[in-house]
Write a protein that holds these residues in place. Structure first.
Motif, PDB file in Angstrom:
ATOM      1  N   GLY A  21       0.829  -1.201   0.000  1.00  0.00           N
ATOM      2  CA  GLY A  21       0.000   0.000   0.000  1.00  0.00           C
ATOM      3  C   GLY A  21       0.864   1.251   0.000  1.00  0.00           C
ATOM      4  N   ILE A  22       0.238   2.386   0.333  1.00  0.00           N
ATOM      5  CA  ILE A  22       0.986   3.641   0.317  1.00  0.00           C
ATOM      6  C   ILE A  22       0.900   4.339   1.684  1.00  0.00           C
ATOM      7  CG2 ILE A  22       0.519   3.952  -2.155  1.00  0.00           C
ATOM      8  CD1 ILE A  22      -1.244   6.381  -1.196  1.00  0.00           C
ATOM      9  N   GLY A  23       1.808   5.269   1.885  1.00  0.00           N
ATOM     10  CA  GLY A  23       1.818   6.034   3.115  1.00  0.00           C
ATOM     11  C   GLY A  23       0.943   7.270   2.963  1.00  0.00           C
ATOM     12  N   MET A  53      -3.651   0.348   2.929  1.00  0.00           N
ATOM     13  CA  MET A  53      -3.381  -0.925   2.279  1.00  0.00           C
ATOM     14  C   MET A  53      -4.206  -1.077   1.009  1.00  0.00           C
ATOM     15  SD  MET A  53      -4.175  -4.681   3.754  1.00  0.00           S
ATOM     16  CE  MET A  53      -3.298  -4.455   5.277  1.00  0.00           C
ATOM     17  N   LEU A  54      -3.548  -1.460  -0.075  1.00  0.00           N
ATOM     18  CA  LEU A  54      -4.298  -1.746  -1.306  1.00  0.00           C
ATOM     19  C   LEU A  54      -4.437  -3.240  -1.521  1.00  0.00           C
ATOM     20  CD1 LEU A  54      -3.127   1.310  -2.013  1.00  0.00           C
ATOM     21  CD2 LEU A  54      -4.289   0.724  -4.144  1.00  0.00           C
ATOM     22  N   ILE A  55      -3.318  -3.957  -1.351  1.00  0.00           N
ATOM     23  CA  ILE A  55      -3.390  -5.410  -1.505  1.00  0.00           C
ATOM     24  C   ILE A  55      -3.039  -6.056  -0.163  1.00  0.00           C
ATOM     25  CG2 ILE A  55      -2.351  -7.414  -2.642  1.00  0.00           C
ATOM     26  CD1 ILE A  55      -2.120  -5.769  -5.151  1.00  0.00           C
ATOM     27  N   PRO A  56      -3.947  -6.846   0.371  1.00  0.00           N
ATOM     28  CA  PRO A  56      -3.652  -7.473   1.663  1.00  0.00           C
ATOM     29  C   PRO A  56      -2.654  -8.622   1.510  1.00  0.00           C
ATOM     30  CG  PRO A  56      -5.834  -8.116   0.891  1.00  0.00           C
ATOM     31  CD  PRO A  56      -5.288  -7.187  -0.132  1.00  0.00           C
ATOM     32  N   GLU A  70       1.404  20.906  -6.820  1.00  0.00           N
ATOM     33  CA  GLU A  70       1.805  20.619  -8.205  1.00  0.00           C
ATOM     34  C   GLU A  70       2.621  19.344  -8.339  1.00  0.00           C
ATOM     35  OE1 GLU A  70       2.660  24.229 -10.885  1.00  0.00           O
ATOM     36  OE2 GLU A  70       3.101  24.878  -8.820  1.00  0.00           O
ATOM     37  N   GLU A  71       3.303  18.995  -7.247  1.00  0.00           N
ATOM     38  CA  GLU A  71       4.002  17.710  -7.300  1.00  0.00           C
ATOM     39  C   GLU A  71       3.888  16.953  -5.989  1.00  0.00           C
ATOM     40  OE1 GLU A  71       8.186  18.172  -8.077  1.00  0.00           O
ATOM     41  OE2 GLU A  71       8.072  20.296  -7.593  1.00  0.00           O
ATOM     42  N   LEU A  72       4.106  15.636  -6.119  1.00  0.00           N
ATOM     43  CA  LEU A  72       3.845  14.741  -4.991  1.00  0.00           C
ATOM     44  C   LEU A  72       4.866  13.619  -4.968  1.00  0.00           C
ATOM     45  CD1 LEU A  72       0.110  13.606  -4.960  1.00  0.00           C
ATOM     46  CD2 LEU A  72       1.387  14.586  -3.049  1.00  0.00           C
ATOM     47  N   ASP A  73       5.249  13.206  -3.770  1.00  0.00           N
ATOM     48  CA  ASP A  73       6.010  11.971  -3.653  1.00  0.00           C
ATOM     49  C   ASP A  73       5.092  10.932  -3.035  1.00  0.00           C
ATOM     50  OD1 ASP A  73       8.508  12.454  -4.705  1.00  0.00           O
ATOM     51  OD2 ASP A  73       9.199  13.491  -2.886  1.00  0.00           O
ATOM     52  N   ILE A  74       4.844   9.882  -3.764  1.00  0.00           N
ATOM     53  CA  ILE A  74       3.984   8.818  -3.236  1.00  0.00           C
ATOM     54  C   ILE A  74       4.878   7.694  -2.735  1.00  0.00           C
ATOM     55  CG2 ILE A  74       2.171   7.152  -3.798  1.00  0.00           C
ATOM     56  CD1 ILE A  74       1.263   9.266  -5.925  1.00  0.00           C
ATOM     57  N   ILE A  96       2.945   3.574   8.974  1.00  0.00           N
ATOM     58  CA  ILE A  96       4.059   3.344   8.058  1.00  0.00           C
ATOM     59  C   ILE A  96       5.373   3.136   8.799  1.00  0.00           C
ATOM     60  CG2 ILE A  96       3.111   4.450   6.006  1.00  0.00           C
ATOM     61  CD1 ILE A  96       4.569   6.994   6.759  1.00  0.00           C
ATOM     62  N   LYS A  97       5.478   3.692  10.000  1.00  0.00           N
ATOM     63  CA  LYS A  97       6.752   3.561  10.704  1.00  0.00           C
ATOM     64  C   LYS A  97       7.064   2.095  11.024  1.00  0.00           C
ATOM     65  CE  LYS A  97       5.473   4.372  15.565  1.00  0.00           C
ATOM     66  NZ  LYS A  97       4.042   4.316  15.668  1.00  0.00           N
ATOM     67  N   ASN A  98       6.055   1.245  11.077  1.00  0.00           N
ATOM     68  CA  ASN A  98       6.288  -0.178  11.349  1.00  0.00           C
ATOM     69  C   ASN A  98       6.410  -1.012  10.075  1.00  0.00           C
ATOM     70  OD1 ASN A  98       5.943   0.475  14.051  1.00  0.00           O
ATOM     71  ND2 ASN A  98       3.726   0.165  13.914  1.00  0.00           N
ATOM     72  N   ASN A  99       6.189  -0.384   8.923  1.00  0.00           N
ATOM     73  CA  ASN A  99       6.240  -1.125   7.665  1.00  0.00           C
ATOM     74  C   ASN A  99       7.520  -0.792   6.910  1.00  0.00           C
ATOM     75  OD1 ASN A  99       3.812  -2.323   8.229  1.00  0.00           O
ATOM     76  ND2 ASN A  99       2.616  -0.757   7.168  1.00  0.00           N
ATOM     77  N   LYS A 100       7.711  -1.502   5.813  1.00  0.00           N
ATOM     78  CA  LYS A 100       8.949  -1.321   5.053  1.00  0.00           C
ATOM     79  C   LYS A 100       8.684  -0.483   3.813  1.00  0.00           C
ATOM     80  CE  LYS A 100      12.442  -4.825   5.424  1.00  0.00           C
ATOM     81  NZ  LYS A 100      12.733  -6.230   5.184  1.00  0.00           N
ATOM     82  N   LYS A 101       9.485   0.560   3.631  1.00  0.00           N
ATOM     83  CA  LYS A 101       9.318   1.394   2.449  1.00  0.00           C
ATOM     84  C   LYS A 101       9.957   0.686   1.265  1.00  0.00           C
ATOM     85  CE  LYS A 101      10.199   6.146   1.084  1.00  0.00           C
ATOM     86  NZ  LYS A 101      10.569   7.445   1.607  1.00  0.00           N
TER      87      LYS A 101
END
Ligand code: ADP
Ligand code: MG
Length: 492
Positions: A388-390, A398-401, A422-426, A436-441
């Motif tokens: 998923g994304i932050g 979460m997008l895919i479990p 105008e711009e984004l970091d996904i 997110i702090k417990n997940n892996k980027k």
């Protein structure tokens, strides 16, 4: 289609945390190679010190590791998630991929030596089910660096189930199989739906679970602590070097005793001068070992329940249990399985140490279209980790479990949280925590050129896709700004 050929075989290698094995496909089925000491498995250990010309690998390295543990690496498989870390042995540094490559090469060379003119067509290497795409790639690179032609990789429980399925193919129809793999480092449980039709064998993973820090090494540890106490050893006033040596010798004694206690009710442990003037001279009963193991047995018990539950099955649905891994020989395991699932469920006609390598060579034969192979093999797996994304506030969307059948995809609409953005970091994450702090980027996708709008008014469509090869791609679409960006993501 090609005919089997002893000199040009296809091979399967089980690259285990503690032990590895190598098999080739023959017309009569898989055949595991023996080393000169007539053993079928090799310690996955590398040893190196300054006095040597080149590193020692395998069972000899394990022996040296007992005398000089600091210059040995055991369990390199646990480091495959970070290909850049350095492992210092003697005056040299090695990466986990290099160490794995040496182990693969060592195992391979025995097969090579046993057959003059050996020129294999290729090899399949096994990986744990929960290995991420990155760990899989690192393993595959280690095999290539060892000079092997990699036909593919296969997940260990799938390989074991395949060895079983092919072994019993003539009599089997459809079954629910549980692969119970208790090795040196990890406990892995996988439930499959197996179907056998005229044209293909299908293995569908229904659920998986386990503990990546539960295995023979842990059992050696608890038993060695018990032995230390029972023998009344006193390590208090010893030098650090003596303590390390004594602890290593204790571990070795524990491992030996543990393995014997799978066959005998009692065993003697006699080790003179484990420390200057201190000896071990005790007897241990199987029951004492089992007492030390209670918390591990309880953990396994709970994991079995969870995984059966995750597969939406009940205990009585399990038709067959395949025991895999050296530690599955511990008699209590059979007791636990029988008590839980009923008697006569475990399959005895398959060697727990060898079936993973055997299954890998069967898969290699399938990939190389060996003529003896008449059926198609279909493997339906599931995602090991959620994706998923932050979100801006530190939460994970979460997008895919985890444990979702692949191939699969999921789309969700997100929006901007600032005006005129105008711009984004996904940021992309893998893991199961809400934060997110417990997940892996696992990556960041940068989008620019967004149409200016107030916060919350721009729809950004994000799609995660996973294909059959477990490759993940992320698509980002923003219609008004004419943005469509697709990136492949390497899982961490
Ligand atoms: P891995 O695949 O994790 O490398 P293996 O499946 O080869 O591991 O299992 C190795 C582990 O099995 C070691 O910890 C070893 O002590 C243990 N083992 C081997 N034989 C026995 C036995 N007879 N009883 C209990 N444990 C055993
Ligand atoms: Mg194993």
């Amino acid at each position: 289609m090609r005919i089997d050929n002893e000199k040009k075989p296809v091979l399967g290698i089980d690259l285990g945390t503690t032990y590895s094995a190598i098999s080739r496909w023959t017309e009569k089925g898989p055949k595991v190679y023996q080393n000169p000491r007539r053993e079928y498995t090799w310690a996955s250990v590398v040893y190196y010190d300054e006095r040597q010309e080149k590193p020692l690998v395998g069972n000899l390295a394990l022996k040296r590791a007992l005398i000089d543990p600091e210059n040995a690496v055991i369990g390199v498989k646990r480091m495959m998630d970070d290909a850049n870390q350095k492992i210092k042995l003697g005056n040299k540094e090695f990466t986990p991929v290099e160490i794995s490559s040496m182990i693969l090469r060592d195992v391979y060379e025995y097969a090579e030596k046993s057959t003059p003119g050996f020129d294999p067509a290729g090899v399949v290497v096994t990986v744990p089910y929960y290995f991420t795409a990155l760990q899989n790639t690192n393993t595959s690179e280690a095999a290539t660096a060892a000079g092997l032609n990699v036909l593919g990789i296969i997940q260990e429980p799938v390989a074991a189930a395949l060895a079983y399925g092919v072994h019993e193919e003539e009599t089997l129809n459809d079954e629910i199989i549980m692969v119970f793999d208790l090795g040196g480092g990890t406990f892995d449980l996988t439930i499959f739906r197996f179907t056998n039709s005229e044209e293909k064998l299908t293995f569908e993973v229904l659920a998986t679970g386990g503990d990546d820090r539960l295995g023979g090494l842990d059992f050696d540890q608890v038993l060695s602590e018990y032995i230390e106490k029972k023998a009344g050893l006193n390590l208090q006033n010893e030098s650090a070097e003596n303590v390390l040596k004594a602890k290593t010798a204790l571990l070795e004694a524990a491992k030996e005793a543990k393995e014997i206690l799978s066959f005998e009710e009692t065993t003697d442990i006699i080790k003179p001068n484990i420390l200057p003037g201190q000896h071990i001279e005790i007897e241990i009963e199987r029951e004492e070992f089992e007492q030390c193991m209670v918390r591990y047995f309880n953990k396994m018990d709970a994991i079995i329940d969870t995984v059966i539950d995750k597969a939406s099955l009940s205990k009585s649905d399990i038709d067959r249990v395949i025991k895999v891994g050296g530690s599955s020989r511990i008699p209590k395991i059979e007791e636990i399985l029988t008590q839980k699932l009923g008697s006569n469920k475990t399959f005895g006609n398959i060697d727990p140490d060898l079936c993973v390598a055997e299954g890998a060579s069967i898969y290699a034969a399938f990939l190389d279209e060996r003529v003896e192979w008449s059926k198609e093999i279909e493997i339906k797996t599931a995602t090991a980790h959620a994706l998923g994304i932050g979100l801006g506030d530190g939460r994970f969307s979460m997008l895919i479990p985890g444990n979702r059948r692949t191939p699969c995809e999921a789309t969700r609409i997100f929006t901007t949280n600032t005006d005129n953005c105008e711009e984004l970091d996904i940021d992309l994450y893998q893991g199961s925590s809400k934060f997110i702090k417990n997940n892996k980027k696992i990556g960041t996708i940068h989008v620019s050129g967004l149409t200016k709008r107030p916060a919350g008014e721009l729809d950004i469509e994000i799609t995660f896709r996973i294909n059959q090869q477990q490759t993940v791609s992320v698509t980002i679409v923003q219609k008004e700004s004419n943005i469509r960006k697709i990136e492949n993501v390497k899982l961490a």
